[in-house]
Design an enzyme around this catalytic site. Structure first.
Site, PDB file in Angstrom:
ATOM      1  N   GLU A  60       1.322  -1.348   0.062  1.00  9.74           N
ATOM      2  CA  GLU A  60      -0.313  -0.227   0.650  1.00  9.74           C
ATOM      3  C   GLU A  60       0.624   1.325  -0.147  1.00  9.74           C
ATOM      4  O   GLU A  60       1.375   1.585   0.888  1.00  9.74           O
ATOM      5  CB  GLU A  60      -0.874  -0.046   1.577  1.00  9.74           C
ATOM      6  N   ASP A  63       4.546   0.822  -3.745  1.00  7.06           N
ATOM      7  CA  ASP A  63       4.222  -0.024  -4.809  1.00  7.06           C
ATOM      8  C   ASP A  63       4.496  -1.515  -4.761  1.00  7.06           C
ATOM      9  O   ASP A  63       5.351  -2.047  -4.703  1.00  7.06           O
ATOM     10  CB  ASP A  63       5.295   0.267  -6.496  1.00  7.06           C
ATOM     11  N   ASP A  77      -9.051   1.038  -6.523  1.00  9.45           N
ATOM     12  CA  ASP A  77      -8.572   2.347  -7.324  1.00  9.45           C
ATOM     13  C   ASP A  77      -9.819   2.400  -8.534  1.00  9.45           C
ATOM     14  O   ASP A  77      -8.838   1.611  -9.693  1.00  9.45           O
ATOM     15  CB  ASP A  77      -7.750   3.560  -7.016  1.00  9.45           C
ATOM     16  N   GLU A 133     -16.383  -1.200   0.726  1.00  8.93           N
ATOM     17  CA  GLU A 133     -17.813  -2.313   0.633  1.00  8.93           C
ATOM     18  C   GLU A 133     -19.116  -1.641   1.449  1.00  8.93           C
ATOM     19  O   GLU A 133     -19.806  -1.123   0.951  1.00  8.93           O
ATOM     20  CB  GLU A 133     -18.002  -3.766   1.149  1.00  8.93           C
TER      21      GLU A 133
END
Length: 237
Positions: free
Chosen positions: A98, A125, A147, A219
């Protein structure tokens, strides 16, 4: 200390375009403490040099101290799913990637609260991590509510493109499972199209969550806003 995540692997990594945020709101003092006190011990370690000195590898056995199965979560957000999986399956090791430092700080707080020890954190990354993972070293991978990059001209930035999927296929074991969850129908469409040619087969495609799923903030936001989550499972050929 600097809050900017840096690669712990190659001192001269390949130049890549990075899209998205690395920083958000100002970190709380407790979160700064997590980063300074906990992150260093949780970074993936165990670089080995093969016959070709230009190729360096992370040794997953060195990360977790044994030959347990290793899982990978790409973009763990606030860390709910990653910590849940670590607690549910204590005999596996899970590495999370992350680049958003606020999310890293949130994860570290959850790791402390849950007292899980079978985790490793790469604050950067996922491509940099996949560069140094050995072939067929990952048993299971997760891409949870990535994303969406909704504009058509930005679709190439999504994870479900060959730039990401081919390295993922290389590091995954034959028969390994790759799970994708998203509430963006076009993202799921692209995953259905792009993931199989990279070396996977689709084994489940449904709007019903997995049995070991934990609902994340992303979610819950999707459900509040009337979007239908979708869950796709691929298997490495």
């Amino acid at each position: 200390m600097s809050d900017t995540p840096k690669s712990s692997f190659d001192p001269d990594p390949p130049r890549r375009n990075f899209y998205g945020r690395r920083h958000g709101k100002t970190l709380r003092q407790s979160q700064k403490g997590y980063l300074s006190e906990d992150l260093g011990d949780l970074r993936p370690r165990g670089i080995t040099v093969e016959e070709n000195p230009e190729r360096r590898h992370i040794d997953p056995q060195a990360i977790f101290g044994d030959d347990r199965p290793v899982w990978l979560e790409v973009g763990f957000g606030g860390g709910e799913h990653m910590v849940h999986m670590a607690a549910t399956y204590p005999d596996i090791g899970i590495i999370g990637c992350e680049p958003f430092i606020n999310g890293v700080a949130m994860l570290l707080g959850k790791i402390r609260a849950a007292r899980v020890s079978n985790v490793s954190v790469h604050p950067g990354d996922a491509r940099d991590l996949m560069d140094v993972l050995p072939d067929a070293s990952i048993q299971r991978a997760f891409l949870m509510y990535p994303d969406p990059w909704p504009k058509a001209r930005h679709h190439r930035r999504r994870f479900v493109t060959p730039e990401h999927l081919l390295p993922l296929a290389r590091v995954m074991q034959p028969g390994g499972i790759f799970r994708v969850a998203s509430d963006i129908s076009d993202y799921i469409r692209q995953a259905r199209e792009e993931v199989p040619p990279a070396g996977f087969e689709t084994i489940l495609d449904t709007d019903q969550a997995w049995d070991d799923w934990i609902s994340t903030r992303y979610e819950q936001k999707a459900l509040r806003e009337g979007r239908v989550p979708h869950y796709v499972t691929f298997r490495r050929l």
